[in-house]
Design an enzyme around this catalytic site. Sequence first.
Site, PDB file in Angstrom:
ATOM      1  N   ALA A  43       0.854  -1.192   0.000  1.00 56.43           N
ATOM      2  CA  ALA A  43       0.000   0.000   0.000  1.00 56.43           C
ATOM      3  C   ALA A  43       0.883   1.233   0.000  1.00 56.43           C
ATOM      4  CB  ALA A  43      -0.910   0.001   1.231  1.00 56.43           C
ATOM      5  N   SER A  44       0.320   2.327  -0.519  1.00 51.06           N
ATOM      6  CA  SER A  44       1.070   3.578  -0.586  1.00 51.06           C
ATOM      7  C   SER A  44       0.136   4.739  -0.273  1.00 51.06           C
ATOM      8  CB  SER A  44       1.681   3.753  -1.976  1.00 51.06           C
ATOM      9  OG  SER A  44       2.323   4.994  -2.088  1.00 51.06           O
ATOM     10  N   ALA A  45       0.588   5.645   0.604  1.00 50.64           N
ATOM     11  CA  ALA A  45      -0.204   6.832   0.955  1.00 50.64           C
ATOM     12  C   ALA A  45       0.709   8.048   0.934  1.00 50.64           C
ATOM     13  CB  ALA A  45      -0.855   6.640   2.320  1.00 50.64           C
ATOM     14  N   SER A  46       0.167   9.182   1.349  1.00 48.41           N
ATOM     15  CA  SER A  46       0.912  10.432   1.211  1.00 48.41           C
ATOM     16  C   SER A  46       2.119  10.512   2.136  1.00 48.41           C
ATOM     17  CB  SER A  46      -0.018  11.612   1.488  1.00 48.41           C
ATOM     18  OG  SER A  46      -0.590  11.498   2.768  1.00 48.41           O
ATOM     19  N   VAL A  47       2.038   9.876   3.298  1.00 51.80           N
ATOM     20  CA  VAL A  47       3.109   9.987   4.278  1.00 51.80           C
ATOM     21  C   VAL A  47       4.060   8.797   4.227  1.00 51.80           C
ATOM     22  CG1 VAL A  47       3.583  10.010   6.770  1.00 51.80           C
ATOM     23  CG2 VAL A  47       1.789  11.469   5.825  1.00 51.80           C
ATOM     24  N   ALA A  48       3.547   7.607   3.948  1.00 50.70           N
ATOM     25  CA  ALA A  48       4.380   6.405   4.024  1.00 50.70           C
ATOM     26  C   ALA A  48       3.868   5.348   3.063  1.00 50.70           C
ATOM     27  CB  ALA A  48       4.379   5.863   5.458  1.00 50.70           C
ATOM     28  N   GLN A  49       4.678   4.307   2.877  1.00 57.43           N
ATOM     29  CA  GLN A  49       4.207   3.132   2.154  1.00 57.43           C
ATOM     30  C   GLN A  49       4.639   1.881   2.902  1.00 57.43           C
ATOM     31  OE1 GLN A  49       5.817   3.812  -1.775  1.00 57.43           O
ATOM     32  NE2 GLN A  49       7.400   2.269  -1.533  1.00 57.43           N
ATOM     33  N   ASP A 102      -8.518   7.124  14.022  1.00 56.83           N
ATOM     34  CA  ASP A 102      -8.482   7.092  12.550  1.00 56.83           C
ATOM     35  C   ASP A 102      -9.133   5.798  12.065  1.00 56.83           C
ATOM     36  OD1 ASP A 102      -7.920   8.168  10.085  1.00 56.83           O
ATOM     37  OD2 ASP A 102      -5.855   7.457  10.010  1.00 56.83           O
TER      38      ASP A 102
END
Length: 533
Positions: A133-139, A289
Amino acid sequence: MKLLAVRRLLRIQRVVIRYRLDDLILELPMLPWWLRLLGATLPWRWLPRRKLELTRGARLRLALQDLGPIFIKFGQILSTRRDLLPDDIANELAWLQDKVPPFPPELAVKRIEEQLGAKIEQVFARFEREPLASASVAQVHAARLKSGEEVVVKVIRPNLEPVIRSDIAWLFILARLAERVSSEARRLHPVEVVSDYEKTIVDELDLLREAANASQLRRNFEGSPLLYVPQVYWDWCRPKVLVMERIYGIPVTDLETLRDQRTDFKALAERGVEIFFTQVFRDSFFHADMHPGNIFVSTRAPWSPQYIAVDCGIVGSLTDEDQDYLARNLIAFFKRDYRKVAQLHIDSGWVPAETKVNDFEAAIRTVCEPIFEKPLKDISFGQVLLRLFQTARRFNMEIQPQLVLLQKTLLNIEGLGRQLYPELDLWATAQPFLERWMRERVSPKQLLRNFQQQVEQVPHLSQMARDTLERLSQPHAHNAPPPEWKGSRHDWLGRLVGAVLLVGAAEVGLGQQLEAWPAWVMLAGGVFLILRR
């Protein structure tokens, strides 16, 4: 850094023009007339522009997506502030997706090796370069430790901090500008909103903090059939790298797979509510969250389903006083005791002490009575909190960040629960828990614990008395303002007298110079004065 800031400003300007956000800004009722006039003279407003057949919320959402991950996350957080935003904009911002392309695996490996101080092959028997998975802050990457455990490795994106500093700086500039030019904007506290966001994003950049949050949550639910939290492997955790147990569960939104394994949806929905209230009232430590991407369902016992929670970067907690007042507010609300709801808001310090309770009660009744025209199972618990916040905002309520996190989490849990089981009656599930918790607050065991905590303060009484006498003996002391006691609803003078009685009881009881009954009277009086509300 300056060049980066200028480039970022030009980028923001292009996006504003493309999505015609200047129209949206100039429509704001809080904008002073002279700023509207100035805005009308902007050069690009005199040039032909293609018409956008989009709602104002959609234009804002697309603009935030174009501006990148930091603005996307800000929009997501802003969508939870429904006490500040119109419903159409808040609903649109809720669709913002924090999904960005993964960064190259070579950079991920390099950062992991820098953080761990070892080659990737020395730590992991297997490391999958393709991210899960990949997001704005980390993957996140899958891996296996040398000791055989299957794990996931979360790594912070490289070169993220300068971009965050630049974007946060521009958000602060815009917030301060809004406060300067509009009294209505000042009432909405935009600088405070940006400050809350800055704290959230900075916390998310520290994976040791997330690891500590996950460990705490795991310990709180150790052996519980309600919630499972993956194990943290502390030997391999660093500020920018987190290594956790890999879990295999069904995404909570994959209803078809959950049906195929014959999951009890009613139990699943009710357990989500129970988890929320357990975290808030038993532990005073809640995962803040809990959107569907962070929640899975175990495959082990579909007839007794267990949740699995990941990504503990954002957590919330409440003070004992806020827990107590929140529970009493909710119970009073569902009993339609609006007078008590109003009085509790004032007593708690959530609204100013000079607020007229009759006016506040009438405002709450006006907002809340229509809600009760629906069956209880159709009433949104999260909307109840939202309406209370919106009403209290008119009376200058200072909404605490933790209460905003609480309301956001409750909306997520409630929405998810009704997606799983539309007939979910959240109040029927929550009421027994709240009433049991309130009873436990006055149980002998809890009263003894409170008493022990108060007794710990007894050694400080002599110093407190000396400080008070010294202050009163100073010239003009009687004209000076009284000291600011923390806690708006605690009778500290009564507690001080109560503590003195306790000391006296101990002296009499230990000295054995008098009969025992005076010591018992002093002890009872001291306990009453200390523990009374």
